[in-house]
Design an enzyme around this catalytic site. Structure first.
Site: not given
Length: 447
Positions: A100, A239, A241
Site C-alpha cells: 500500500s 497511494d 496500490d
C-alpha cells in the site's frame, strides 16, 4: 512466534520478514483454506509496482499451484481491481501483493474471498495455523498440479467497470493525477482520458524503486504545486496500490478523506441513495466531519481504526459509504473494498454535475483543531484507564464543557507503553491545555 496477519494482510520488509519461503507457504495454506480443499480452485493474483513483486509473485504462485490451484495473473493492477476481478472471473479467491502506502522495501500479501471481501480474523487464523503447525497439505502430481495463465484483458475489464460507476463523462475538466509510481499508473491515465478529461500526469509509470517516494496520497506537495501551475480543476493522489485517494482543490489545498466522504455522502443523500441515511467512519475522523453530517441530518457510526472494521460495520448495517480520514473510502454498492479510482470518479463527477469547484464542495465541512499528546504508562496498565473513576469523570467533564463542539479520544498504543490522548475542539489553546492536563492525570494514575 508473533501473529503473521496484521490489520491488512501479511506485511513486512521483503526478503527479510516477508521471504519467498513465507510467500510460498501462504500460497499453499491460503489456497487450501479459501477453496475448502477443492481439487482445481481458481485464484486471481495481482501486484503493485514494487521491485520485490516479481520475486514474491513467483513464490506465491508456486505455493498456489503446488496444491492444484489455477492461477490467473493480472499483473500490476490496483488492489480493488483484484477484489472486483475475483468476482468477475468467478474465482475462488484473490491475492494482492502490495504494501500500500509503505516505503519501497516493504511488501505484503493480502487475500480476498470469492466475493472480493478481505478475510475475517478466524479465516486468517486458520491459514496461519497451517503454516505455524506445519500441517501437511495435499501435494498433487502429474495433471493434478496447477498452472498459471496471464489474463491480458484484465486492465480493460477493470476500466470498463470503473466507467460504469458514474453517469456521464468528465469532458471540460482539467485534472492532475499523481499515481505514486504505483498500480494506478496502469489504470488512471487511460480511464480519465477516455472519459474526456484533460489530464496532467505525475508519477504515472509503474517504477518500483520510486513507489510512494515524495509522491502519492502521503506526499501531495508536488500535486499541489502542479494543480496551481496548470490552473487545474482538481488534483488526485493515489497511494501505491490505489485503494486510497487524497484530493487537492483548484487553490492547491489538500482535501482529505473526511472531506471527500462528507461531499459524497451529501450528494448520495440528495439523490436518495444514502442507505439508512448513515455513514461509517473510524474514531479518527474529525469532529468537524461529524458536525457537518449532523447539519445535513446524516447519522455517523464510528468504528475502530482500520478499513476492515469500517467494512464489517457497513456490511452488517447495509450502508453505502464509509471510510477513513486517510482516504480509504468504500462505496459498497460498487466494490467490496476501498477504491481510490472509484472515489476519484465520484468526486470529479459531483464537481462537474453541480458546477461547483472542489473548494466550494469541501466547504461543507470545517476541520476542527486537534491536539495529540502521548501519556507514558506501564505497558500492562495501558487499558486500565477504562476502570479508573477519576479519569472517566475527567473525560466526561471535558466533553460536557465542549457542548458537542469537541471530543476526547483515548487510545492505548498497540506497540509502545503509551496511551494516546487526543482532544478536538474549536479553540486550539483551550484543547491543548485540556489534553495536557488529561495526559498528566493518566500518567499520575497509571504509574
Amino acid at each position: 512466534m508473533a501473529r503473521l496477519f496484521g490489520t491488512d494482510g501479511v506485511r513486512g520488509i521483503a526478503n527479510y520478514d516477508l521471504t519467498p519461503q513465507l510467500a510460498f507457504e501462504l500460497g499453499r495454506a491460503g489456497a487450501y483454506v479459501l477453496t475448502h480443499g477443492t481439487h482445481r480452485p481458481k485464484v486471481v493474483v495481482g501486484k503493485d509496482s514494487r521491485i520485490s513483486g516479481d520475486m514474491l509473485e513467483c513464490a506465491l504462485t508456486a505455493g498456489l499451484t503446488s496444491v492444484g490451484a489455477e492461477v490467473i495473473s493480472v499483473g500490476i493492477i490496483p488492489t480493488p481491481a483484484v477484489a472486483y476481478l475475483t468476482r468477475l472471473y468467478q474465482a475462488d479467491a484473490g491475492v494482492m501483493i502490495s504494501a500500500s502506502h509503505n516505503p519501497v522495501e516493504y511488501n505484503g500479501i493480502k487475500f480476498f474471498d470469492k466475493d472480493g471481501y478481505k478475510l475475517p480474523d478466524e479465516v486468517e487464523d486458520r491459514i496461519e495455523n497451517i503454516i505455524k503447525e506445519k500441517i501437511e497439505l495435499p501435494s498433487p502430481i502429474g495433471t493434478g498440479i496447477g498452472t498459471r495463465k496471464e489474463y491480458t484483458n484484465s486492465h480493460r475489464d477493470y476500466i470498463e467497470f470503473l466507467k460504469s460507476t458514474i453517469d456521464g463523462d468528465l469532458k471540460e475538466m482539467k485534472i492532475v493525477i499523481d499515481c505514486a509510481y504505483g498500480a494506478s499508473s496502469t489504470i488512471a491515465p487511460i480511464l480519465f482520458k477516455e472519459l474526456g478529461a484533460e489530464v496532467i500526469l505525475h508519477g504515472a509509470e509503474p517504477i518500483g524503486e520510486k513507489i510512494n517516494v515524495n509522491c502519492g496520497s502521503t506526499h501531495p506537495e508536488k500535486l499541489q504545486q502542479l494543480v496551481i501551475e496548470n490552473g487545474a480543476d482538481i488534483g488526485l493522489a493515489f497511494d501505491g496500490d490505489a485503494d486510497r485517494l487524497i484530493a487537492v482543490d483548484e487553490k492547491g489545498n489538500v482535501v482529505d478523506g473526511d472531506h471527500i466522504m462528507a461531499i459524497c455522502a451529501i450528494d448520495l443523500k440528495k439523490k436518495g441513495r444514502l442507505k439508512n441515511n448513515t455513514v461509517v467512519a473510524t474514531v479518527m475522523s474529525n469532529i468537524g466531519f461529524e458536525i457537518a453530517l449532523k447539519e445535513q441530518g446524516i447519522n455517523l457510526i464510528r468504528t475502530k481504526v482500520g478499513d476492515r472494521y469500517v467494512l464489517e460495520e457497513m456490511t452488517k448495517g447495509g450502508y453505502s459509504i464509509g471510510g477513513e480520514q486517510s482516504g480509504h473510502i468504500i462505496f459498497l454498492d460498487d466494490n467490496t473494498t476501498g477504491d481510490g479510482e472509484i472515489t476519484a470518479l465520484k468526486l470529479c463527477s459531483i464537481s462537474k454535475e453541480s458546477g461547483k469547484k472542489l473548494s466550494e464542495l469541501a466547504a461543507c465541512m470545517i476541520t476542527y483543531p486537534q491536539v495529540l499528546i502521548n501519556a507514558k504508562v506501564k505497558n500492562e496498565l495501558k487499558n486500565a484507564y477504562l476502570e479508573d473513576e477519576e479519569i472517566k469523570r475527567e473525560i466526561e467533564n471535558l466533553e460536557r464543557e465542549m457542548r458537542g463542539e469537541g471530543r476526547v479520544l483515548i487510545r492505548p498504543s498497540g506497540t509502545e507503553p503509551l496511551v494516546r490522548v487526543m482532544v478536538e475542539g474549536k479553540d486550539y489553546d483551550k484543547i491543548s491545555q485540556m489534553a495536557k492536563e488529561l495526559a498528566e492525570l493518566i500518567e499520575r494514575k497509571l504509574n
